[in-house]
Design a protein around this motif. Structure first.
Motif, PDB file in Angstrom:
ATOM      1  N   UNK A  45       0.790  -1.237  -0.455  1.00 45.81           N
ATOM      2  CA  UNK A  45      -0.212  -0.289  -0.209  1.00 45.81           C
ATOM      3  C   UNK A  45       0.810   1.436  -0.003  1.00 45.81           C
ATOM      4  N   UNK A  46       0.879   1.968  -0.430  1.00 48.34           N
ATOM      5  CA  UNK A  46       1.416   3.678  -0.933  1.00 48.34           C
ATOM      6  C   UNK A  46       2.460   2.927  -2.115  1.00 48.34           C
ATOM      7  N   UNK A  47       2.970   2.164  -2.764  1.00 51.53           N
ATOM      8  CA  UNK A  47       4.059   1.954  -3.775  1.00 51.53           C
ATOM      9  C   UNK A  47       3.531   2.633  -5.063  1.00 51.53           C
ATOM     10  N   UNK A  48       4.180   3.488  -5.451  1.00 51.43           N
ATOM     11  CA  UNK A  48       4.413   3.684  -6.721  1.00 51.43           C
ATOM     12  C   UNK A  48       4.453   2.220  -7.626  1.00 51.43           C
ATOM     13  N   UNK A  49       3.479   2.336  -8.699  1.00 55.59           N
ATOM     14  CA  UNK A  49       3.816   1.032  -9.994  1.00 55.59           C
ATOM     15  C   UNK A  49       3.531   1.771 -11.101  1.00 55.59           C
ATOM     16  N   UNK A  50       5.253   1.554 -11.552  1.00 56.55           N
ATOM     17  CA  UNK A  50       5.707   1.898 -12.619  1.00 56.55           C
ATOM     18  C   UNK A  50       4.682   1.496 -13.962  1.00 56.55           C
ATOM     19  N   UNK A  51       4.272   2.215 -14.695  1.00 56.74           N
ATOM     20  CA  UNK A  51       3.775   1.580 -16.015  1.00 56.74           C
ATOM     21  C   UNK A  51       4.994   2.094 -17.621  1.00 56.74           C
ATOM     22  N   UNK A  52       5.888   0.861 -17.423  1.00 61.45           N
ATOM     23  CA  UNK A  52       6.989   1.201 -18.763  1.00 61.45           C
ATOM     24  C   UNK A  52       6.593   0.489 -19.741  1.00 61.45           C
ATOM     25  N   UNK A  53       7.509   0.684 -20.674  1.00 62.40           N
ATOM     26  CA  UNK A  53       6.940  -0.461 -21.931  1.00 62.40           C
ATOM     27  C   UNK A  53       7.336   0.656 -23.266  1.00 62.40           C
ATOM     28  N   UNK A  54       6.693  -0.722 -24.302  1.00 66.97           N
ATOM     29  CA  UNK A  54       6.930  -0.318 -25.755  1.00 66.97           C
ATOM     30  C   UNK A  54       6.047  -0.780 -26.252  1.00 66.97           C
ATOM     31  N   UNK A  55       5.178  -0.353 -27.741  1.00 67.48           N
ATOM     32  CA  UNK A  55       4.554  -1.009 -28.614  1.00 67.48           C
ATOM     33  C   UNK A  55       4.909  -0.669 -30.005  1.00 67.48           C
ATOM     34  N   UNK A  93       5.698   5.511 -20.732  1.00 65.03           N
ATOM     35  CA  UNK A  93       6.326   5.813 -19.049  1.00 65.03           C
ATOM     36  C   UNK A  93       5.229   6.317 -18.057  1.00 65.03           C
ATOM     37  N   UNK A  94       4.012   5.936 -17.121  1.00 62.66           N
ATOM     38  CA  UNK A  94       2.845   6.556 -16.354  1.00 62.66           C
ATOM     39  C   UNK A  94       3.508   5.793 -15.219  1.00 62.66           C
ATOM     40  N   UNK A  95       2.547   6.142 -14.148  1.00 58.97           N
ATOM     41  CA  UNK A  95       2.172   5.871 -13.216  1.00 58.97           C
ATOM     42  C   UNK A  95       1.773   5.842 -12.528  1.00 58.97           C
ATOM     43  N   UNK A  96       1.359   4.617 -11.112  1.00 56.74           N
ATOM     44  CA  UNK A  96      -0.001   4.716 -10.088  1.00 56.74           C
ATOM     45  C   UNK A  96       0.410   4.193  -8.799  1.00 56.74           C
ATOM     46  N   UNK A  97      -0.832   4.887  -8.127  1.00 52.68           N
ATOM     47  CA  UNK A  97      -0.094   4.485  -6.611  1.00 52.68           C
ATOM     48  C   UNK A  97      -1.331   3.806  -6.240  1.00 52.68           C
ATOM     49  N   UNK A  98      -0.434   2.540  -5.378  1.00 49.30           N
ATOM     50  CA  UNK A  98      -1.567   1.159  -4.626  1.00 49.30           C
ATOM     51  C   UNK A  98      -2.311   2.229  -3.803  1.00 49.30           C
ATOM     52  N   UNK A  99      -3.826   2.656  -3.921  1.00 52.76           N
ATOM     53  CA  UNK A  99      -3.842   2.727  -3.063  1.00 52.76           C
ATOM     54  C   UNK A  99      -5.301   2.003  -2.973  1.00 52.76           C
ATOM     55  N   UNK A 100      -4.986   0.716  -2.843  1.00 55.06           N
ATOM     56  CA  UNK A 100      -6.690  -0.440  -2.667  1.00 55.06           C
ATOM     57  C   UNK A 100      -6.365  -1.017  -1.037  1.00 55.06           C
ATOM     58  N   UNK A 101      -7.408  -1.052  -0.827  1.00 56.04           N
ATOM     59  CA  UNK A 101      -7.699  -1.025   0.166  1.00 56.04           C
ATOM     60  C   UNK A 101      -7.653  -2.361   1.129  1.00 56.04           C
ATOM     61  N   UNK A 102      -7.609  -3.566   0.110  1.00 50.95           N
ATOM     62  CA  UNK A 102      -8.013  -4.951   0.723  1.00 50.95           C
ATOM     63  C   UNK A 102      -6.956  -5.850  -0.020  1.00 50.95           C
ATOM     64  N   UNK A 103      -6.050  -6.711  -0.159  1.00 52.00           N
ATOM     65  CA  UNK A 103      -5.410  -7.366  -0.342  1.00 52.00           C
ATOM     66  C   UNK A 103      -5.833  -7.550  -2.359  1.00 52.00           C
ATOM     67  N   UNK A 104      -6.006  -7.602  -3.219  1.00 51.68           N
ATOM     68  CA  UNK A 104      -5.984  -7.639  -4.734  1.00 51.68           C
ATOM     69  C   UNK A 104      -5.149  -7.667  -5.443  1.00 51.68           C
ATOM     70  N   UNK A 105      -5.624  -8.710  -6.288  1.00 51.39           N
ATOM     71  CA  UNK A 105      -4.939  -8.894  -7.631  1.00 51.39           C
ATOM     72  C   UNK A 105      -5.344  -8.167  -8.629  1.00 51.39           C
ATOM     73  N   UNK A 106      -4.416  -7.505  -9.308  1.00 52.07           N
ATOM     74  CA  UNK A 106      -4.648  -6.088 -10.280  1.00 52.07           C
ATOM     75  C   UNK A 106      -4.309  -6.748 -12.030  1.00 52.07           C
ATOM     76  N   UNK A 107      -4.706  -6.409 -12.868  1.00 50.96           N
ATOM     77  CA  UNK A 107      -4.566  -6.392 -14.240  1.00 50.96           C
ATOM     78  C   UNK A 107      -4.719  -5.407 -15.128  1.00 50.96           C
ATOM     79  N   UNK A 108      -3.657  -5.354 -15.714  1.00 51.48           N
ATOM     80  CA  UNK A 108      -2.715  -4.709 -16.928  1.00 51.48           C
ATOM     81  C   UNK A 108      -3.208  -4.986 -18.062  1.00 51.48           C
ATOM     82  N   UNK A 109      -3.966  -4.230 -18.336  1.00 52.15           N
ATOM     83  CA  UNK A 109      -4.662  -3.591 -20.056  1.00 52.15           C
ATOM     84  C   UNK A 109      -3.945  -2.801 -20.658  1.00 52.15           C
ATOM     85  N   UNK A 110      -3.003  -3.675 -21.705  1.00 55.27           N
ATOM     86  CA  UNK A 110      -3.101  -2.802 -23.639  1.00 55.27           C
ATOM     87  C   UNK A 110      -3.195  -2.859 -24.690  1.00 55.27           C
TER      88      UNK A 110
END
Length: 131
Positions: A45-55, A93-110
């Motif tokens: 919780x509170x970690x920065x999730x960096x979203x990096x890559x190429x298409x 090159x984006x980011x999102x701060x983990x602010x979920x309130x429960x332990x969760x499985x997340x899915x990044x879609x491109x």
């Protein structure tokens, strides 16, 4: 006379089908490289999730969309970013701060888009978030 009309109409139909098929290249040959987040990684919780890559593609693309969904909470969307521009290559090159309130499985879609704005390819990874 009827045979000539039938032959003419049949030939015209075949020609139209060939033209239509050859002009509708909607699925580009894409290469997707998601560097982060790391598949299976656990973010606190509170970690920065960096979203990096190429298409990249050998054909022109017309944008992409990044979405993070909380699959543990009815696919609630927690992050989205869409780019609408023509290119053969996108670097994200984006980011999102983990602010979920429960332990969760997340899915990044491109998703990448064709000229009509339709998705022509989707890639995804999953990762975990702790509360």
């Amino acid at each position: 006379m009827k045979k000539i009309n039938y032959l003419f109409l049949s030939s015209l139909l075949v020609l139209l089908l060939v033209i239509t098929y050859s002009c509708n290249k909607t699925v580009p040959n894409t290469n997707i490289n998601i560097v982060s987040p790391i598949s299976g990684y656990i973010y606190e919780h509170g970690d920065t999730v960096f979203i990096n890559g190429t298409l990249t593609s050998d054909l022109k693309m017309y944008g992409y969309k990044l979405t993070i969904k909380n699959t543990s909470n009815s696919d609630q969307i927690v992050f989205t970013k869409q780019i609408n521009s023509e290119s053969n290559e996108y670097i994200f090159n984006e980011y999102w701060i983990n602010d979920v309130s429960n332990n969760s499985t997340m899915k990044l879609e491109l998703d990448n888009f064709n000229k009509k704005g339709n998705s022509v390819g989707t890639s995804f990874i999953t990762f975990n978030c702790n509360k």
